[in-house]
Design an enzyme around this catalytic site. Sequence first.
Site, PDB file in Angstrom:
ATOM      1  N   LYS A  66      -2.483  -2.021   4.884  1.00  0.00           N
ATOM      2  CA  LYS A  66      -1.455  -1.015   4.642  1.00  0.00           C
ATOM      3  C   LYS A  66      -1.297  -0.837   3.134  1.00  0.00           C
ATOM      4  CE  LYS A  66       1.578   0.755   6.643  1.00  0.00           C
ATOM      5  NZ  LYS A  66       2.722   0.166   7.336  1.00  0.00           N
ATOM      6  N   HIS A  67      -1.413   0.395   2.675  1.00  0.00           N
ATOM      7  CA  HIS A  67      -1.219   0.722   1.264  1.00  0.00           C
ATOM      8  C   HIS A  67      -2.054  -0.169   0.350  1.00  0.00           C
ATOM      9  CE1 HIS A  67       1.722   3.770   2.161  1.00  0.00           C
ATOM     10  NE2 HIS A  67       2.365   2.922   2.941  1.00  0.00           N
ATOM     11  N   ASN A 232       0.376  -9.361  -8.390  1.00  0.00           N
ATOM     12  CA  ASN A 232       0.150 -10.770  -8.085  1.00  0.00           C
ATOM     13  C   ASN A 232       0.102 -10.977  -6.568  1.00  0.00           C
ATOM     14  OD1 ASN A 232       0.169 -11.781 -10.779  1.00  0.00           O
ATOM     15  ND2 ASN A 232       2.402 -11.853 -10.772  1.00  0.00           N
ATOM     16  N   HIS A 393      -6.514  -4.596  -8.827  1.00  0.00           N
ATOM     17  CA  HIS A 393      -5.634  -3.442  -9.062  1.00  0.00           C
ATOM     18  C   HIS A 393      -6.415  -2.155  -8.840  1.00  0.00           C
ATOM     19  CE1 HIS A 393      -2.260  -5.741 -10.710  1.00  0.00           C
ATOM     20  NE2 HIS A 393      -3.139  -6.463 -11.378  1.00  0.00           N
TER      21      HIS A 393
END
Length: 393
Positions: A66-67, A232, A393
Site C-alpha cells: 500500500k502506497h 525509516n 525512497h
Amino acid sequence: MKELALKYGCNPNQKPSRIYMEDGELPLKVINGRPGYINFLDALNSWQLVKELKAATGMPAAASFKHVSPAGAAIGLPLSDTLKKIYFVDDVKLPLSPLACAYARARGADRMCSYGDFVALSDVCDAVTATLLKREVSDGVIAPGYTDEAIEILKDKRKGTYNVIQIDPDYTPAPIEYKQVFGITFEQGRNEVKLDDPSLFDNIPTKNKIFPDEAKRDLIIALITLKYTQSNSVCYVKDGQAIGIGAGQQSRIHCTRLAGSKADTWWLRQCPKVMNLPFKPGIRRADRDNTIDVYVSEEHDDILREGVWQQFFTERPAVLTREEKREWIAKNNNVALGSDAFFPFGDNIERAHKSGVQYIAQAGGSIRDDNVIETCDKYGIAMAFTGVRLFHH
C-alpha cells in the site's frame, strides 16, 4: 510494447501520465483492468521484494503493498489451524498451495493496512491463490504468470475491472537508475546488495551469539522487506512472515513502536477471547477486521458501548482487559527484528523486547552502540551488526 498511457499520475490533476522504456520493450503486460500510476509503483516495488524473497529462501513468496510500502510479506510455509482462522481462510475447500499460504500470510498479517492493496506473487498464480485474492478488497496483482483457471477467477473480480499484470521473470533492469524531483534528475546505482549472505551474521557484539537457522531465515526476510519499505523502517518477523512493519517514520523509535504495536495486534488476534468473538452472521470482512482492530485496542468502548455492539455481535463481548493483553503478549517469543539503519539508542531494544524479539539484525555504527548492546545483553537478545544500510525512497 514500448509505453503505456495511464489515466493520470499520483492525483487526477496530474496529466499526462505514462510508463515507458527508453530502450527496448516494457517487461510486462496488462492482462486485465487498467492499472494506474500508483498501482504500477506498488506492483514494481512489490515484485522486486517477492522475487528476492524467493531467491533467498527457495520458497514461494507474496507481498501486500500500500502506497509503495509493504503491509505484509511472507514465504509459503504451511498454516496452522489458528493462522487459517485468523486469516479467514479456514473455510476454503481447495488445499492451500505454498503460494496460497504465502499470500494468506502476507495479506493476513495487517488486514487493516492491506485493505485495497496491490499484491505481488513470486510464482505462477494458481486457482486457489486466485480464489483467496478474489474475496479480498484489492486493487490488483502482479505475477510471472497465471493458470487459465486463475485468470478466469480474477477477471470476474470487481465487475471485470481487477488489475492483473504479468511480468517477465527474467527481466533485469539497467544498473543505473534515475528519477526526477522538481525538474532535477537524480542518478544512482541500483541497490543490488545481497541479503542472503551468511557473512551478515558474522559480527555479533552481544553476549548471546546464537542464531538458529529459523532466526537467520526470518532476519533475512526482515531485511529484504526493509529494502523495499519507505525509510525509516523496522520490520518484525516470525515463522517466515512479517508481523509488523513500521514505515516512513522520521524517528526510529517511532518506527519500532509502530511496527511493535502491529506485531502485538497480530499476536492478540490469536488470543482465544478474540478468536471467539460472537460476530453476527454475514458481517462484511472489512467491518469484522476493523471491529477486531478496535476491540484489541484501548478504544474498545467505541464498539462495545450500548447501541453500537449490536451492529457487530450477537451478544456483547467482555472487554479484553489491559492485564489480559499484557499476559497474552508476554507469551510471544522467537520474534526477529530488522532495521534499515542503526538503532541510535537502547530504547528501541526495550520496545522490541516487549513484543517477543529475541534476534536482531541492524547496520550498527551508532555512537551509542554500547547502550544498544548493553540493553540486548540485559534481555539475552542476540544481535548482529550487518554493516548494511537499507534506506529506500
